[in-house]
Design an enzyme around this catalytic site. Structure first.
Site, PDB file in Angstrom:
ATOM      1  N   TYR A 152       1.263  -0.810   0.271  1.00  0.00           N
ATOM      2  CA  TYR A 152       0.138  -0.338  -0.222  1.00  0.00           C
ATOM      3  C   TYR A 152       1.307   1.214  -0.404  1.00  0.00           C
ATOM      4  O   TYR A 152       0.428   2.376  -1.037  1.00  0.00           O
ATOM      5  CB  TYR A 152      -0.760   0.107   1.448  1.00  0.00           C
ATOM      6  CG  TYR A 152      -1.802   0.938   1.231  1.00  0.00           C
ATOM      7  CD1 TYR A 152      -3.222   0.534   0.615  1.00  0.00           C
ATOM      8  CD2 TYR A 152      -1.834   1.575   2.097  1.00  0.00           C
ATOM      9  CE1 TYR A 152      -4.441   2.394   0.658  1.00  0.00           C
ATOM     10  CE2 TYR A 152      -2.623   2.879   2.564  1.00  0.00           C
ATOM     11  CZ  TYR A 152      -3.835   2.663   2.139  1.00  0.00           C
ATOM     12  OH  TYR A 152      -4.707   4.233   1.036  1.00  0.00           O
ATOM     13  N   LYS A 156       0.830   3.828  -2.688  1.00  0.00           N
ATOM     14  CA  LYS A 156       0.351   5.183  -2.140  1.00  0.00           C
ATOM     15  C   LYS A 156       1.843   6.212  -2.131  1.00  0.00           C
ATOM     16  O   LYS A 156       1.671   8.003  -3.198  1.00  0.00           O
ATOM     17  CB  LYS A 156       0.093   5.449  -0.802  1.00  0.00           C
ATOM     18  CG  LYS A 156      -1.085   4.489  -0.948  1.00  0.00           C
ATOM     19  CD  LYS A 156      -2.296   5.346  -1.903  1.00  0.00           C
ATOM     20  CE  LYS A 156      -3.731   4.935  -1.617  1.00  0.00           C
ATOM     21  NZ  LYS A 156      -4.577   5.441  -2.214  1.00  0.00           N
TER      22      LYS A 156
END
Ligand code: NAP
Length: 251
Positions: A152, A156
């Site tokens: 993640y 991001k």
């Protein structure tokens, strides 16, 4: 010619995406509510219609190029050429590196990065044709590093580089591209994190709030307000930026 006021928000069935879709409708945009299934977007569309706005629910997996093309074509046909795109669809598949599977890695990179790439590539055709557009990408404070989120946080952080490059490429067509990096926002995603850690969600929020300078967790509307800022006419000189919306300098 004035540009069309049509927006697409991905992952708009719930959470941040739903609040963003409702806010853009309030701001006068017709909204394509894209989520995995058409049925899941019905609640957001109904809320927008109840408030006097216009929206259509469209089922599409943002990692599927064919589905993305069809979704954008449907928005253009039913609402008009989309000029605003909010790449919000997201998932987490948290695990420590030594336990993380290839599927967990690929799924997260796929939805955030491939999804934002496919959606942006499709929508920019309409934006460049209109000579005006706004893309807002959802990053996260996890881009700065967060235990258990190698996939993640890579995705991001990737969203931030993607944002800056699109800003450079699309600026001459009147298109700005910016990113929002939220901290802790109260949604099903953070509720799922609490459940995974086996912590009561109320206690989880209280603990998070204590560590946030403004002493509260964020709400989806906190993010929607910043999207509203980025897409407005007068924000046309703001591009390639990442704004942390986290109740403080970071989470
Ligand atoms: P959420 O409540 O889990 O909502 C995400 C939405 O995206 C869901 O409706 C989900 O559909 C949809 N979605 C997932 N995969 C998709 C795909 N392949 N194609 C189309 N739609 C898909 O999440 P949220 O908390 O609102 O988060 C929204 C965005 O903000 C995400 O990008 C997230 O990473 C980011 N963010 C959130 C926080 C936070 O604290 N909540 C913090 C920083 C950043 P299903 O329900 O059917 O899976």
């Amino acid at each position: 010619m004035a540009h069309s006021r049509v927006a697409i928000v991905t992952g708009a069935a719930r959470g941040i995406g739903a609040a963003v879709a409702q806010r853009l409708a309030q701001d006068g945009y017709s909204v394509g509510v894209v989520d995995l299934t058409e049925e899941s977007g019905a609640g957001t569309v109904a809320a927008i219609a109840d408030a006097g706005g216009k929206a259509v629910a469209i089922g599409a997996d943002v990692t599927d190029a064919g589905a993305v093309k069809a979704a954008v074509e449907r928005v253009a046909a039913e609402l008009g050429a989309p000029t605003v795109l909010v790449n919000n669809a997201g998932i987490t598949r948290d695990n420590l590196l030594f336990k993380m599977t290839e599927d967990e890695w690929d799924a997260v990179l796929g939805v955030h990065l491939r999804g934002a790439f496919l959606m942006s590539r499709e929508v920019q055709k309409h934006q460049t044709e209109q000579g005006w557009g706004r893309i807002v990408n959802l990053s996260s404070t996890s881009a700065l590093g967060n235990r258990g989120q190698a996939n993640y946080s890579a995705a991001k952080a990737g969203m931030q580089g993607f944002t800056k490059t699109l800003a450079i490429e699309l600026g001459k067509f009147g298109v700005t591209v910016n990113a929002i990096a939220p901290g802790f926002i109260e949604t099903d995603m953070t509720a799922a994190t609490a459940a995974r850690l086996d912590i009561d969600f109320e206690d989880f929020k209280k603990g998070a709030a204590a560590a946030i300078p403004v002493q509260r967790v964020g709400q989806p509307e906190d993010i929607a307000a910043v999207v509203s800022f980025f897409v407005r006419e007068e924000s046309g000189f703001v591009s390639g930026q990442v704004i942390y919306v986290a109740g403080g300098p970071k989470d």
